[in-house]
Design an enzyme around this catalytic site. Structure first.
Site, mmCIF file in Angstrom:
data_model
loop_
_atom_site.group_PDB
_atom_site.id
_atom_site.type_symbol
_atom_site.label_atom_id
_atom_site.label_comp_id
_atom_site.label_asym_id
_atom_site.label_seq_id
_atom_site.Cartn_x
_atom_site.Cartn_y
_atom_site.Cartn_z
ATOM 1 C CG HIS A 1 0.901 5.451 -3.350
ATOM 2 N ND1 HIS A 1 0.059 4.416 -3.033
ATOM 3 C CD2 HIS A 1 1.998 4.878 -3.899
ATOM 4 C CE1 HIS A 1 0.619 3.274 -3.385
ATOM 5 N NE2 HIS A 1 1.791 3.527 -3.904
ATOM 6 C CE1 TYR B 1 -7.364 6.020 -0.453
ATOM 7 C CE2 TYR B 1 -7.444 3.816 0.475
ATOM 8 C CZ TYR B 1 -7.136 4.670 -0.566
ATOM 9 O OH TYR B 1 -6.599 4.162 -1.727
#
Length: 181
Positions: A61, A130
């Site tokens: 992505h 993240y």
């Protein structure tokens, strides 16, 4: 914290100093001033956390108009984490780098803006966390095909079995059709 530039020098492996004894451990996972010295003047605006089972592949992505830098780590389990350089004027354009991130090695990976990113769960399951430098913009998200032959990522697939991917990721674009920076 130790910062190591990888074969694509803008992608950096971070190894924290871990202080442990019979009670457990302590480690610093982020310090803005040190991060800027080694990775650049980025600010994080969003934190994410996902959980996946073994054999799941998420990615590859990226956001094209609102690119995100990501500082990624695994707090439970293990993954093979991959970054693909989508910056057409970069000397490492179209190249990929992959590392194992796990709760045991406690490594983190800096994936700068301009890269496609994904991971494959190699352990029984994984919790993946993240930090992002820009907000998630669903309408801007691009998915690059995880098994594109132009890139040739060497995923460590368990017993050579095809990974489980989302319907969206199964429709990922080939490198030739994916927008670049």
């Amino acid at each position: 914290m130790h910062y190591e530039k990888l074969s694509i020098p803008d992608v950096v492996l971070l190894t924290p100093n871990v202080f442990g004894d019979e009670r457990g451990f302590f480690m610093e996972t982020f310090r803005q001033s040190e991060f800027e010295n080694h990775c650049g003047p980025y600010q994080f605006v969003q934190d994410n956390h996902s959980k996946s089972k073994q054999g799941i592949l998420r990615g590859l992505h990226y956001q094209h108009q609102h690119p995100q830098g990501k500082l990624v780590r695994v707090t439970r389990g293990e993954v093979f984490d991959v970054a693909v350089d989508m910056r057409q004027h970069s000397p490492t354009f179209k190249q990929w780098v992959g590392v194992r991130l796990s709760e045991k090695n406690q490594h983190m990976l800096w994936v700068p803006p301009g890269f496609a990113h994904g991971f494959y769960v190699t352990g029984k399951e994984a919790e993946f966390q993240y930090k992002c430098t820009d907000y998630y913009a669903p309408a801007d998200e691009v998915c690059l095909r995880w098994n594109d032959l132009t890139i040739g990522i060497e995923w460590p697939l368990k017993d050579g079995a095809q990974p489980q991917v989302s319907a969206k990721d199964a429709k990922g674009l080939t490198f030739e059709r994916a927008p670049t920076f």
